[in-house]
Write a protein that holds these residues in place. Structure first.
Motif, short mmCIF file in Angstrom:
data_model
loop_
_atom_site.label_atom_id
_atom_site.label_comp_id
_atom_site.label_asym_id
_atom_site.label_seq_id
_atom_site.Cartn_x
_atom_site.Cartn_y
_atom_site.Cartn_z
N LYS A 65 0.82 -1.22 0.00
CA LYS A 65 0.00 0.00 0.00
C LYS A 65 0.86 1.27 0.00
O LYS A 65 0.32 2.37 0.02
N GLY A 66 2.17 1.10 0.00
CA GLY A 66 3.05 2.26 -0.04
C GLY A 66 3.49 2.78 1.31
O GLY A 66 4.23 3.76 1.39
N THR A 67 3.04 2.12 2.38
CA THR A 67 3.41 2.55 3.73
C THR A 67 4.83 2.09 4.05
O THR A 67 5.22 0.97 3.73
N SER A 68 5.59 2.96 4.70
CA SER A 68 6.96 2.59 5.07
C SER A 68 6.95 1.42 6.04
O SER A 68 6.15 1.36 6.97
N LEU A 69 7.86 0.49 5.82
CA LEU A 69 8.01 -0.64 6.73
C LEU A 69 9.08 -0.41 7.77
O LEU A 69 9.31 -1.25 8.62
N VAL A 70 9.75 0.74 7.72
CA VAL A 70 10.90 0.93 8.59
C VAL A 70 10.67 1.91 9.73
O VAL A 70 11.44 1.93 10.69
N TYR A 71 9.63 2.72 9.68
CA TYR A 71 9.38 3.63 10.80
C TYR A 71 7.91 4.07 10.79
O TYR A 71 7.20 3.88 9.82
N GLY A 72 7.47 4.62 11.93
CA GLY A 72 6.15 5.21 11.99
C GLY A 72 5.06 4.34 12.58
O GLY A 72 3.93 4.80 12.73
N TRP A 73 5.35 3.10 12.94
CA TRP A 73 4.34 2.25 13.56
C TRP A 73 5.04 1.18 14.40
O TRP A 73 6.23 0.93 14.24
N LYS A 74 4.32 0.55 15.31
CA LYS A 74 4.92 -0.27 16.36
C LYS A 74 5.65 -1.50 15.84
O LYS A 74 6.57 -1.99 16.48
N ASP A 75 5.25 -2.03 14.67
CA ASP A 75 5.91 -3.22 14.15
C ASP A 75 6.91 -2.90 13.04
O ASP A 75 7.37 -3.79 12.33
N ALA A 76 7.25 -1.63 12.88
CA ALA A 76 8.22 -1.24 11.85
C ALA A 76 9.62 -1.72 12.24
O ALA A 76 9.87 -2.11 13.38
N TYR A 77 10.55 -1.69 11.27
CA TYR A 77 11.93 -2.07 11.56
C TYR A 77 12.45 -1.32 12.78
O TYR A 77 13.04 -1.91 13.68
#
Length: 368
Positions: A65-77
Motif C-alpha cells: 500500500k506504499g506505507t513505510s516498513l521501517v518507521y512510523g508504527w509499532k511493528d516497523a523495523y
C-alpha cells in the motif's frame, strides 16, 4: 559540509556504514573516493538532513500500500521512530549536535558498543539495543536478547552511531529465496564492492536462481578480483563472511535466523588471484566453481579429461556422454565445445598449482 572518518567494527555497524554509503551515492556523492586502502572510510557529506532522510526513506522497503516498513508504527523495523526523531539522528551524525543527550555530574559513563567512544550521559537519555530502538534488531529482551545480532539489549549506542545502524537494512541484498545477506569483511572498501557485486548478480529482482551462500561469496570475490584495479591483498588473510538473515514463523510468531558462511583461507587466496578469478569467470560454471571451493582438484582434473575425450571424438556422442556433458555444463556455449572447457580447466589447475607452490614457498621461508 561534514567530514566523518569511520572504522570497521561489528558486522551490523559495518552494514550500516555500507547502507549509508549507498544513500550518499544515490544522492550523487562520489563514494568510491571515500574508500581508503587501510579499510576505513573518510566520508564528506554535502547534502542536508532532509535530502538524506528522503533518499533513506525511498531506498527502504514499503508495503504493497506504499506505507513505510521501517518507521512510523509499532511493528516497523525501527520501532517508535518518527520522521522527526530520525532527522534528529541524521543531524547528530552530520552536524555533531548532541543536544538532548543530557549529562549530570553523577551521570554514568557509557562506551559505544560499535565505535567505542565514551560518553557521560543520563541513562534515561541513552540509547540501547532493544526493542525501543528497533524491532529488527532484537527479539524480546527477556527471551531472545542475544539471538539476533549477537549483541546484548544492554549495549549502549552513541548518538552518532544511531542513524548509521538505521541504514543497515539498505546494505542487505534480498535473494530469490527470500533471505537477506550482507558480506562482511575487515575493510569498508572490500565490503562496498563485494556487496555491490552481490546485489547486481544475485538480487531478488534478477532471474538468477537461488545460490548457496558460499557460492555468492565466491562469485563476489571473483568479481572483485577481476574488476577492481587493486587486489584484495592483505584482506584475503582475514575473515570475509556472508551474514544471512531469514524470517520464519512459529505459532504465528515471527522469528529471525542469522547464519554465517565463510570460505577457507586457502580458497579465498585462490579466488582473489586475478588470473584464477578471470578464468573461473570465463568458464562460468558453478559445477567447476564448487570443485574449487571444495578444493577437490583431483576430481576437477578427472572432469577435464572426460570432457576432453568427449569433445575430441570424431563420432557422434553416446547417450551417456551427452548426459555427462549436460550434467556438468549448464551454459550452451560450453556444452557445444567441451574440449575448450577442458583446456580452460587444465589452465585453471596449472594456475592453482602455481599459486599453491608460491604460498608454500613463502610460508616455508617465513618459518625458516
Amino acid at each position: 559540509m561534514s567530514k566523518i572518518t569511520l572504522y570497521p567494527s561489528n558486522w551490523l555497524y559495518n552494514a550500516g556504514v555500507v547502507g549509508l554509503l549507498i544513500v550518499l551515492e544515490e544522492l550523487g556523492e562520489q563514494v568510491e573516493k571515500f574508500l581508503i586502502d587501510d579499510g576505513s572510510v573518510h566520508i564528506t557529506i554535502t547534502k542536508d538532513v532532509d535530502q538524506i532522510f528522503d533518499r533513506w526513506a525511498n531506498l527502504s522497503p514499503r508495503s504493497k500500500k506504499g506505507t513505510s516498513l521501517v518507521y512510523g508504527w509499532k511493528d516497523a523495523y525501527y520501532a517508535n521512530q518518527t520522521e522527526s526523531s530520525i532527522k534528529k539522528r541524521i543531524n547528530v551524525l552530520i552536524g555533531g549536535d548532541t543536544k538532548g543527550a543530557k549529562t549530570r555530574q553523577s551521570s554514568p559513563i557509557f562506551s559505544c558498543v560499535f565505535c567505542t567512544v565514551k560518553m557521560k550521559i543520563k541513562k534515561s537519555d541513552a540509547t540501547f539495543l532493544n526493542q525501543a530502538f528497533g524491532n529488527i534488531l532484537l527479539g524480546s529482551e527477556k527471551s531472545f536478547s542475544n539471538m539476533y545480532w549477537n549483541n546484548s539489549a544492554r549495549d549502549f549506542v552513541c548518538p552518532k552511531c544511531e542513524f548509521i545502524l538505521m541504514c543497515h537494512h539498505i546494505a542487505l541484498t534480498q535473494l530469490s529465496d527470500s533471505s537477506e545477506i550482507f558480506i562482511n569483511a575487515p575493510s569498508f572498501k572490500v565490503m562496498y564492492y563485494l556487496n555491490k557485486f552481490a546485489r547486481e548478480a544475485f538480487g531478488a529482482t534478477s532471474l538468477a536462481e537461488a545460490r548457496a551462500k558460499r557460492e555468492i561469496l565466491a562469485m563476489s570475490v571473483i568479481e572483485y578480483a577481476t574488476k577492481i584495479q587493486t587486489t584484495l591483498g592483505v584482506w584475503t588473510g582475514m575473515n570475509i563472511e556472508v551474514v544471512s538473515r531469514r524470517e520464519y514463523w512459529i505459532d504465528e510468531k515471527k522469528h529471525v535466523k542469522i547464519e554465517f558462511f565463510s570460505l577457507p583461507y586457502g580458497v579465498i587466496q585462490l579466488l582473489a588471484d586475478r588470473r584464477i578469478a578471470s578464468l573461473l569467470s570465463q568458464i562460468g560454471e558453478f559445477s567447476i566453481l564448487n570443485l574449487v571451493l571444495n578444493q577437490d582438484f583431483s576430481r576437477l582434473m578427472e572432469l577435464g579429461y572426460r570432457l576432453l575425450r568427449i569433445g575430441l571424438k570424431d563420432t557422434e556422442w553416446q547417450e551417456s556422454e551427452e548426459k555427462f556433458v549436460n550434467q556438468n555444463l549448464r551454459l550452451d556455449r560450453n556444452r557445444k565445445n567441451p574440449a575448450k572447457v577442458a583446456e580452460q580447466i587444465f589452465d585453471l589447475l596449472a594456475l592453482i598449482e602455481e599459486k599453491q607452490k608460491r604460498r608454500s614457498t613463502y610460508e616455508y621461508a617465513s618459518f625458516a
